[in-house]
Design an enzyme around this catalytic site. Structure first.
Site, PDB file in Angstrom:
ATOM      1  N   GLU A  73      34.577  64.952 -68.142  1.00  0.00           N
ATOM      2  CA  GLU A  73      34.472  66.380 -67.821  1.00  0.00           C
ATOM      3  C   GLU A  73      35.100  66.532 -66.442  1.00  0.00           C
ATOM      4  O   GLU A  73      34.511  66.129 -65.441  1.00  0.00           O
ATOM      5  CB  GLU A  73      32.990  66.795 -67.862  1.00  0.00           C
ATOM      6  N   CYS A 102      33.285  73.453 -61.580  1.00  0.00           N
ATOM      7  CA  CYS A 102      34.463  73.249 -62.443  1.00  0.00           C
ATOM      8  C   CYS A 102      34.708  74.485 -63.287  1.00  0.00           C
ATOM      9  O   CYS A 102      35.845  74.812 -63.588  1.00  0.00           O
ATOM     10  CB  CYS A 102      34.288  72.003 -63.301  1.00  0.00           C
TER      11      CYS A 102
HETATM   12  P1  NDP Z   1      35.550  62.565 -57.370  1.00  0.00           P
HETATM   13  O1  NDP Z   1      36.125  62.629 -58.721  1.00  0.00           O
HETATM   14  O2  NDP Z   1      36.175  61.673 -56.391  1.00  0.00           O
HETATM   15  O3  NDP Z   1      33.997  62.175 -57.466  1.00  0.00           O
HETATM   16  C1  NDP Z   1      33.237  62.294 -58.649  1.00  0.00           C
HETATM   17  C2  NDP Z   1      32.564  60.960 -58.951  1.00  0.00           C
HETATM   18  O4  NDP Z   1      33.568  59.998 -59.286  1.00  0.00           O
HETATM   19  C3  NDP Z   1      31.829  60.368 -57.740  1.00  0.00           C
HETATM   20  O5  NDP Z   1      30.688  59.695 -58.184  1.00  0.00           O
HETATM   21  C4  NDP Z   1      32.842  59.405 -57.171  1.00  0.00           C
HETATM   22  O6  NDP Z   1      32.283  58.393 -56.384  1.00  0.00           O
HETATM   23  C5  NDP Z   1      33.445  58.846 -58.431  1.00  0.00           C
HETATM   24  N1  NDP Z   1      34.756  58.245 -58.276  1.00  0.00           N
HETATM   25  C6  NDP Z   1      35.687  58.466 -57.321  1.00  0.00           C
HETATM   26  N2  NDP Z   1      36.781  57.710 -57.544  1.00  0.00           N
HETATM   27  C7  NDP Z   1      36.531  56.985 -58.651  1.00  0.00           C
HETATM   28  C8  NDP Z   1      37.259  56.004 -59.374  1.00  0.00           C
HETATM   29  N3  NDP Z   1      38.469  55.617 -59.016  1.00  0.00           N
HETATM   30  N4  NDP Z   1      36.684  55.454 -60.458  1.00  0.00           N
HETATM   31  C9  NDP Z   1      35.453  55.819 -60.852  1.00  0.00           C
HETATM   32  N5  NDP Z   1      34.712  56.733 -60.201  1.00  0.00           N
HETATM   33  C10 NDP Z   1      35.244  57.322 -59.127  1.00  0.00           C
HETATM   34  O7  NDP Z   1      35.465  64.026 -56.817  1.00  0.00           O
HETATM   35  P2  NDP Z   1      35.489  64.484 -55.286  1.00  0.00           P
HETATM   36  O8  NDP Z   1      34.117  64.556 -54.837  1.00  0.00           O
HETATM   37  O9  NDP Z   1      36.416  63.668 -54.466  1.00  0.00           O
HETATM   38  O10 NDP Z   1      36.133  65.939 -55.461  1.00  0.00           O
HETATM   39  C11 NDP Z   1      37.533  66.084 -55.573  1.00  0.00           C
HETATM   40  C12 NDP Z   1      37.888  67.080 -56.648  1.00  0.00           C
HETATM   41  O11 NDP Z   1      37.337  66.679 -57.907  1.00  0.00           O
HETATM   42  C13 NDP Z   1      37.347  68.466 -56.450  1.00  0.00           C
HETATM   43  O12 NDP Z   1      38.084  69.193 -55.560  1.00  0.00           O
HETATM   44  C14 NDP Z   1      37.395  68.990 -57.861  1.00  0.00           C
HETATM   45  O13 NDP Z   1      38.691  69.368 -58.175  1.00  0.00           O
HETATM   46  C15 NDP Z   1      37.034  67.810 -58.696  1.00  0.00           C
HETATM   47  N6  NDP Z   1      35.616  67.785 -59.049  1.00  0.00           N
HETATM   48  C16 NDP Z   1      35.250  68.323 -60.234  1.00  0.00           C
HETATM   49  C17 NDP Z   1      33.931  68.377 -60.569  1.00  0.00           C
HETATM   50  C18 NDP Z   1      33.488  68.959 -61.845  1.00  0.00           C
HETATM   51  O14 NDP Z   1      32.384  69.504 -61.908  1.00  0.00           O
HETATM   52  N7  NDP Z   1      34.276  68.838 -62.897  1.00  0.00           N
HETATM   53  C19 NDP Z   1      32.879  67.870 -59.686  1.00  0.00           C
HETATM   54  C20 NDP Z   1      33.377  67.288 -58.459  1.00  0.00           C
HETATM   55  C21 NDP Z   1      34.692  67.264 -58.187  1.00  0.00           C
HETATM   56  P3  NDP Z   1      32.264  58.516 -54.767  1.00  0.00           P
HETATM   57  O15 NDP Z   1      31.500  59.727 -54.464  1.00  0.00           O
HETATM   58  O16 NDP Z   1      31.600  57.266 -54.352  1.00  0.00           O
HETATM   59  O17 NDP Z   1      33.705  58.605 -54.355  1.00  0.00           O
END
Ligand code: NDP
Length: 454
Positions: A228, A262
């Site tokens: 998602e 999102c």
């Molecule tokens: P991320 O995708 O980085 O974070 C979401 C989760 O993924 C966190 O638990 C994060 O861990 C983890 N993660 C990060 N990198 C990896 C990887 N390579 N492999 C596996 N897991 C990973 O989102 P951000 O917080 O950096 O936000 C950036 C953008 O993501 C936002 O601007 C938005 O566009 C989108 N986003 C969308 C969401 C939604 O509801 N669909 C929610 C949040 C973000 P950690 O925190 O330790 O980095």
């Protein structure tokens, strides 16, 4: 990324947690796999009892849990309380309905008899984001636990207190050791875990980059995944819309969760006949929002989740303006400490301008004026994302006809895209695949086993 609480209202570090060692993570996966061998044998009633208890505890501790959300990622306190109640409702929903959703399904083969039995598949890894720290976990954990799977949750590094609090709710509810486990690890380590033989599936909510990383590992090791990801929902306003109500919803759709959802309404597309009236009223409402302390019930727009998020969105605005976009409102940081960004409206956007295709994850709306309904549909579909869309019109049949032409996972008529336990949630294109919530959400990590009797 350090595992710590940085309050975005003050930008001060409030708590720091140690990342888990490889050895600890290994022990926790073993514990989860061991817990699966007995959890899968429990009845739906036994599982439901634990989930109902988690829901009850959430309601009982609503104020405290909500304050954790607000201090870790800046959500307005009333919305944080709403999130706790929504999460409790999701636990209750699956506790109540899982048995029906997963009941044996008789088939009618040409000869003999057959049926489909739903069986759990094992330990499932959930990688969760910070924007709805309880709700995102609820919609992953509740259905999987009712299936009989056990779950490992790698939560976003910036909401560690929420992550701990959720695990504690399970402990307090009397959940057997290992059915719900919090992992304090980095995103990269989460991706690497997918190769572990004890882990049978993975679900991620977050950015496209994180999703692609998880999906690549899941593909390599032939494991089921659900993603998602982001969205850039269109909000279409037709000439027969009730403008005042539509404007109210436009504000909610854009700034709920301080713009970081999102399924937030991000691209406002108005047909020529009502475009002036809509944008004037929308601009006025956004410019009058009370910006400030998310703990104060009078505040209408709080800080973004982090300083980094604020810097990122200001950079998107700057790059878009450099490429020819016009700022109708805001466009800068708010004049106060913390991760604040002014409510902003951008217009004159074309495909070569960053804000046209990029997701704007904050209080920044894009405004488009189009000549008619057909052009609105083309523009709404011209996105790399396909999560949600909303259409505002008094003619419901017309709205439904347009909904059929929208390339997205969810279309709402006369409401911004929203979520509740009994409605499926998920998208198409760059917004990911698979569904969460409703009956669809519980069928993702299930072995649909054919039993054939000759
Ligand atoms: P991320 O995708 O980085 O974070 C979401 C989760 O993924 C966190 O638990 C994060 O861990 C983890 N993660 C990060 N990198 C990896 C990887 N390579 N492999 C596996 N897991 C990973 O989102 P951000 O917080 O950096 O936000 C950036 C953008 O993501 C936002 O601007 C938005 O566009 C989108 N986003 C969308 C969401 C939604 O509801 N669909 C929610 C949040 C973000 P950690 O925190 O330790 O980095």
């Amino acid at each position: 990324m350090a595992i710590q609480t940085v309050n975005p209202y003050t930008n001060k570090v409030e708590r720091t947690f140690d990342e888990m060692t490889e050895k600890t993570v290994d022990l926790l996966i073993t514990q989860s796999a061991k817990a699966f061998t007995s959890w899968k044998e429990t009845s739906y009633e036994e599982r439901a009892q634990i989930l109902h208890k988690v829901a009850a505890l959430m309601r009982e501790k609503k104020e405290h849990l909500a304050s954790l959300i607000t201090s870790e990622m800046g959500k307005l306190i009333a919305q944080s309380e709403g999130e706790i109640l929504l999460s409790a409702a999701i636990f209750d929903y699956y506790a109540t309905n899982a048995k029906t959703f997963l009941a044996d399904k008789p088939l009618e083969p040409e000869n003999g008899s057959a049926y489909i039995k739903s069986s759990p598949i094992g330990v499932i890894l959930g990688v969760e984001p910070w924007n709805f720290p309880f709700y995102q976990v609820a919609r992953f954990a509740a259905p999987n636990l009712m299936v009989g799977n056990t779950v490992l949750v790698k939560h976003a590094s910036m909401v560690p207190q929420c992550a701990v609090a959720i695990e504690e709710l399970f402990n307090e509810a009397g959940a057997p050791n290992g059915i719900y486990t919090n992992l304090f690890i980095s995103g990269k380590r989460a991706s690497a875990l997918v190769s572990d033989k004890r882990i049978k599936g993975v679900s991620l909510t977050g950015s496209e980059a994180a999703g692609a990383s998880i999906a690549a590992e899941a593909g390599r090791y032939l494991k089921k995944s659900v993603l998602e990801l982001g969205g850039s929902d269109a909000f279409i306003i037709l000439e027969d819309a009730d403008i005042d109500k539509t404007v109210e919803w436009a504000v909610v759709g854009r700034i709920n969760n301080n713009g970081q959802s999102c399924v937030a309404s991000k691209r406002f597309i108005a047909v020529e006949a009502i475009a002036d009236e809509f944008i004037e009223k929308f601009k006025e409402k956004l410019s009058n929002l009370v910006v400030g302390d998310p703990m104060d019930s009078k505040t209408e727009l709080g800080p973004m989740s982090s300083e980094e998020a604020a810097v990122t969105i200001i950079d998107q605005i700057r790059r878009s303006v450099d490429a020819g976009a016009t700022i109708l409102l805001g466009g800068t940081r708010a004049d106060m400490p913390g991760a604040f960004v002014q409510p902003t409206i951008l217009t004159d956007l074309k495909p070569e301008i960053p804000a046209y295709y990029e997701e704007l994850f904050g209080p920044v709306a894009s405004f488009y004026r189009v000549k008619d309904e057909e052009t609105a549909i083309i523009l709404a579909n011209d996105s790399d994302f396909g999560l949600g869309c909303s259409i505002f019109t008094k003619d419901i049949k017309r709205g439904e006809k347009i909904a059929n032409q929208i390339d997205a996972g969810m279309v709402f008529i006369n409401h911004p895209t929203w979520t509740q336990a009994d409605l499926p949630f998920g998208g198409t294109k760059g917004s990911g695949y698979g569904r969460e919530l409703s009956e669809l959400g519980i069928q993702e990590f299930v072995n649909k086993k054919l039993i054939r009797v000759s």
